[in-house]
Write a protein that holds these residues in place. Structure first.
Motif, PDB file in Angstrom:
ATOM      1  N   HIS A 211       0.947  -1.247   0.012  1.00  0.00           N
ATOM      2  CA  HIS A 211       0.210  -0.048   0.140  1.00  0.00           C
ATOM      3  C   HIS A 211       0.932   1.174  -0.001  1.00  0.00           C
ATOM      4  O   HIS A 211       2.129   1.128   0.149  1.00  0.00           O
ATOM      5  N   CYS A 246      -4.620   5.811   0.022  1.00  0.00           N
ATOM      6  CA  CYS A 246      -3.837   4.646  -0.205  1.00  0.00           C
ATOM      7  C   CYS A 246      -3.397   4.905  -1.536  1.00  0.00           C
ATOM      8  O   CYS A 246      -4.338   5.061  -2.750  1.00  0.00           O
ATOM      9  N   GLU A 248      -0.968   3.174  -3.450  1.00  0.00           N
ATOM     10  CA  GLU A 248      -0.073   1.845  -4.378  1.00  0.00           C
ATOM     11  C   GLU A 248      -1.446   0.898  -4.620  1.00  0.00           C
ATOM     12  O   GLU A 248      -1.912   0.467  -3.712  1.00  0.00           O
ATOM     13  N   CYS A 250      -3.562  -1.847  -4.651  1.00  0.00           N
ATOM     14  CA  CYS A 250      -3.624  -2.856  -3.489  1.00  0.00           C
ATOM     15  C   CYS A 250      -4.951  -4.004  -4.002  1.00  0.00           C
ATOM     16  O   CYS A 250      -5.201  -4.658  -3.089  1.00  0.00           O
ATOM     17  N   HIS A 254      -9.198  -0.428  -3.832  1.00  0.00           N
ATOM     18  CA  HIS A 254      -8.108   0.321  -3.425  1.00  0.00           C
ATOM     19  C   HIS A 254      -8.514   1.904  -3.713  1.00  0.00           C
ATOM     20  O   HIS A 254      -8.122   2.604  -2.624  1.00  0.00           O
ATOM     21  N   MET A 257      -9.785   2.870  -0.121  1.00  0.00           N
ATOM     22  CA  MET A 257      -9.012   2.627   1.230  1.00  0.00           C
ATOM     23  C   MET A 257      -8.557   4.068   1.597  1.00  0.00           C
ATOM     24  O   MET A 257      -7.314   4.541   0.970  1.00  0.00           O
TER      25      MET A 257
HETATM   26 CU   LIG Z   1      -4.122   0.033  -0.159  1.00  0.00          CU
END
Ligand SMILES: [Cu+2]
Ligand SMILES: [Cu+2]
Lengths: 349, 560
Positions: A211, A246, A248, A250, A254, A257
């Motif tokens: 992340h 977040c 990255e 994931c 995502h 997040m």
């Molecule tokens: Cu993430």
């Protein structure tokens, strides 16, 4: 000549007044923006120069009807070529030095950053570590202790380097939430509260996949990597509520997040921390003994579970499978698939 | 306007009237570099359309902050396939297509050094691509084109396995192609052509091929180890077994940063060919442009970790990669300024090829400026993995590579097909593309700076308006391909006859017929003038050209 002056003025004006960055919530953010503004100034200049030359060429040097002749056979101009090699070289050198300087001021060269917590832990429990079976200790020992000797992330700035931070918070990224643990008080939370004007150190960790912990208003970001701790250390300068993103990829959710960072006055922060304490009534007891060692991320997440559409049984699974890498996470993920749209959870600012 | 002379003295080569090229040859394992070139270009353009449909679907999803058009899993399938297809099945093979067509013609060769290997390299592309595109019907990869573990190990074995396998095949194809280009360029030039009188496209392909040969095996290594982790349960990169996901990132970017130059250098070369022809002026600073390609290729190999500034990269490495990355601005700047120098004072024809070439410079420079910005570590920490990066990379790869490919297609279409393209349609195509491109990608800079992360199916509603602008731009880009497609298909059979040299250009490919005969040149050309000697007073007819003599004519054994 006039065009050159005009170009310079426009570049300088736009470099300072582009208004493209969000609020600056720390002095570090202001440093990064200073760098960005200079690059915008130079960039605007180059943009205007190149587009200007193109547009003028297309108008002035367009081929007139019936003109079948060639242009002048100019194959180069060594002095001119030296100039346009040297100027970018100088620009790049200046930006490089400036970036280096800003990076140093942010705390990029703090050498102890990531390893510190693990070193402390090992130092405190030497006997216990010796006593545990070899295999166990090999498994439990965090990778980061062996892996790198230099900082991952952004540490203390040169003045505060070596000082202990005012507050340390462990940040755990997992699909699809951030969990914040305050080691000194044992508080675990789904949102991050920090006191204003205090030197805060975040230890960035990941449970399942990569992340990235991003605070846009602080211009700070660090990937959360399973088994490799990293650090972000900064001093907030502006009370307020900020998004935590977040950054990255994931998994499918995502984009959902996200969490919130609350920068509060010391009193508000203390009040909040107190309210989060596991056993608020027994406040005269030493904090350390009320520290709920077994209190898991899942329990604390439960507060937010409703909002992200995760039901408590899934959190229980997550809890019980916390250590067996992966499987708990997958069930959380599959539950999210069935969940209601998550977007209400997103910050609406 | 003198043409390069053709020496009439040559040819012990007995040419038995060569057979005509038939349409069905293009569907077979044919070893003619020109057939292979068309195969590459048409196939890669089809994948461009597929990747474009995926992009349109993604932009439709992003027209609203909620996840409402496709499921978030499908969205991640789309973003993974869009990135992979555009890079590995569109831009890289399109570059290989142009190189295939142009290199032998430009250096006066009758074919590539290894014609069978050449055909083999092409025929690896369709299975790799079809497999990848069809994975959408079963279980597509969804870990992004970067496919970082551990996520890539957890999102479905089938899709990820297909992704790895497909990339291994297209990577192999690319290695075989590069080997061929390199040997052809070094060994098969007409004797009168020294390295320093090669057309600049050849220089750029020299640099590109070197990058492919150095970088791609490392990618293959990463992919094979990833496949072991995925299928055999090893833990090279899987942290839960003690592996290190950061090592994958290093291996991946060791190839994938140079890949940016693999994608853009061939088009730098093409632009350097197109500008002098339509500005009727010699290229400005031939050697500076030629050697800067090599400098870019070399520097391109030592900058990869700038993709990992917020990942597991320690401070001093961050600084090292910041400096190397910024230094690339110098050779790139040399190219841009030399192109401007070529335009200045010329007699510029505002046709489709030239508009796309000039458009290339205009939009690419924006990607170059934002490229220096993101090289600065403190700023990159803020914008890494945000829409600012999406904007930057599309200014480089769409503004650079795709504009370059279009410029090249408009410029060499008459040579490839023997027919002219329709200019009004071409200009319409350019205007729509130029507006659509900037409308789609310019607002993304702002989105990223303001806090929008990339690769998200759902986003904060505060970003809705700008996202809708991007979506409108993307639709415009989709529409812009219609006039091009219509133009290309219609002109191919019905366009005005081009003749051998409609642009009155000086490089070798314009000396032969359009389309060129099967073995390219009836008589191998001799280099009499430089490739860009526009406006130069030439020696009078009949005078002995300075660089060659009849005895130096190559024997023609290669062709048979
Ligand atoms: Cu993430
Ligand atoms: Cu790169």
């Amino acid at each position: 000549m006039l065009a050159g002056i005009l170009l310079t003025l426009v570049s300088i004006w736009y470099g300072q007044n582009h208004g493209l960055m969000p609020v600056e919530a720390s002095d570090d953010a202001a440093l990064v923006d200073g760098l960005f503004n200079s690059m915008m100034t130079v960039g605007t200049g180059i943009f205007l120069l190149v587009w200007g030359v193109i547009i003028i060429s297309l108008i002035r040097f367009r081929r007139r009807a019936g003109d079948e002749t060639d242009g002048p056979p100019i194959e180069g101009n060594i002095p001119l070529e030296i100039v346009w090699t040297a100027i970018p070289a100088v620009i790049v050198l200046v930006i490089g030095v400036y970036s280096f300087d800003v990076y140093n001021a942010l705390g990029g060269f703090d050498p102890e950053a990531a390893d510190q917590p693990d070193v402390v832990q090992v130092a405190m429990l030497p006997g216990e570590e010796m006593a545990t079976p070899l295999i166990d200790s090999a498994i439990q020992k965090p990778m980061s202790a062996h892996h790198h000797h230099m900082a991952l992330g952004v540490g203390a700035d040169p003045e505060t380097m070596g000082n202990a931070p005012d507050l340390t918070v462990k940040v755990m990224g997992l699909q699809y939430a951030w969990i914040f643990t305050y080691p000194e008080s044992g508080v675990v939370s789904g949102e991050l509260h920090i006191p204003n004007e205090k030197d805060v150190k975040l230890i960035i960790q990941a449970q399942d996949v990569l992340h990235a912990f991003w605070l846009p208003q602080f211009r700070l970001k660090q990937d959360a990597i399973p088994k490799q701790d990293a650090e972000l250390r900064f001093t907030p300068k502006r009370i307020g509520e900020y998004p935590i993103v977040c950054a990255e990829l994931c998994g499918p959710y995502h984009g959902a997040m996200a969490s919130k960072l609350y920068v509060e006055s010391q009193e508000d922060f203390d009040r909040w921390l107190q309210a989060q304490m596991p056993t608020p009534s027994s406040s005269e007891q030493p904090v350390a003994t009320t520290l709920p060692e077994n209190r898991s991320a899942a329990e604390l997440l439960a507060v937010h579970a409703e909002q992200i559409g995760v039901d408590s049984t899934v959190l229980e699974q997550l809890h019980s499978q916390h250590d067996s890498q992966g499987s708990g996470v997958i069930s959380l993920q599959s539950n999210l698939d069935r969940a209601e749209p998550i977007t209400e959870y997103l910050p609406s600012t | 306007m003198t043409q390069t002379e053709v020496q009439p003295t040559v040819s012990a080569h007995a040419h038995h009237a060569p057979p005509e090229r038939k349409w069905w040859h293009y569907f077979t394992f044919n070893t003619d570099h020109k057939v292979i070139a068309i195969q590459y270009l048409v196939t890669s353009f089809i994948f461009y359309l597929i990747g474009g449909v995926m992009a349109s679907a993604m932009r439709t999803e992003l027209a609203t902050p909620n996840s409402d058009f496709v499921s978030p899993e499908t969205y991640n399938n789309l973003l993974t396939l869009h990135g992979t297809i555009m890079i590995f099945l569109w831009i890289i093979p399109a570059g290989a297509g142009l190189a295939n067509f142009l290199i032998p013609l430009m250096i006066g060769a009758r074919d590539m050094a290894f014609p069978k290997m050449n055909a083999l390299a092409f025929w690896m592309i369709p299975p790799a691509g079809i497999m990848l595109a069809l994975s959408l019907l079963v279980d597509a990869p969804q870990a992004g084109w970067t496919s970082y573990p551990p996520l890539s190990l957890m999102t479905g074995k089938v899709g990820e396995g297909i992704w790895i396998f497909s990339l291994l095949i297209s990577g192999t194809s690319s290695i075989l192609g590069a080997l061929n280009f390199l040997v052809t360029l070094l060994k098969m030039r007409v004797p009168s052509m020294g390295l320093n009188s090669m057309p600049l496209f050849c220089w750029s392909m020299l640099a590109t091929s070197a990058l492919v040969l150095i970088g791609t095996p490392v990618l293959a290594g990463a992919l094979i180890l990833l496949a072991f982790d995925l299928l055999a349960g090893t833990a090279f990169f899987n942290p839960s077994g003690g592996g290190d996901p950061i090592v994958y990132q290093h291996m991946f970017w060791f190839y994938s940063h140079p890949a940016v130059y693999i994608m853009v250098l061939p088009l730098f070369g093409a632009i350097s060919e197109i500008l002098p022809v339509h500005a009727r002026k010699p290229i400005f600073g031939y050697r500076a442009i030629a050697y800067s390609s090599l400098a870019i290729a070399f520097l391109g190999l030592i900058v990869w970790a700038h993709h990992m500034f917020t990942s597991g990269t320690p401070a001093w490495l961050r600084m090292f990669f910041m400096i190397t990355t910024m230094v690339i601005a110098v050779p790139t700047g040399i190219k841009v300024f030399s192109w401007l120098g070529t335009l200045w004072g010329g007699k510029i024809a505002l046709n489709s090829a030239m508009l796309f070439a000039v458009g290339f410079i205009a939009v690419f420079v924006i990607g170059g400026i934002s490229g220096v910005m993101v090289a600065a570590v403190p700023f990159d920490i803020h914008v890494h993995d945000t829409y600012f990066i999406v904007a930057h990379l599309h200014y480089v790869l769409f503004g650079g590579s795709v504009f370059g490919i279009y410029a090249a297609l408009y410029h060499w279409f008459p040579k490839m097909t023997g027919r002219m393209m329709n200019e009004p349609l071409g200009i319409t195509h350019f205007i729509l593309t130029f507006i659509g491109m900037n409308l789609t990608f310019m607002p993304m800079h702002v989105l990223g700076l303001q806090g929008m992360n990339r690769r998200v199916a759902l986003y904060d509603p505060q970003f809705t308006t700008l996202n809708q602008v991007c979506t409108v731009g993307a639709y415009l880009l989709a529409i812009s391909t219609v006039p091009f497609l219509f133009n290309a298909i219609w002109s191919w059979s019905k366009g005005r006859k081009a003749g051998d040299n409609p642009w009155k250009a000086l490089t070798f490919e314009w000396l032969t017929t359009s389309p060129p005969a099967i073995e390219n040149f009836e008589v191998l050309p001799v280099l009499t003038w430089g490739p860009y000697d526009y406006g130069v007073e030439h020696l009078s007819e009949g005078e002995e050209p300075p660089l060659t003599s009849p005895e130096l004519q190559p024997n023609t054994s290669v062709a048979s």
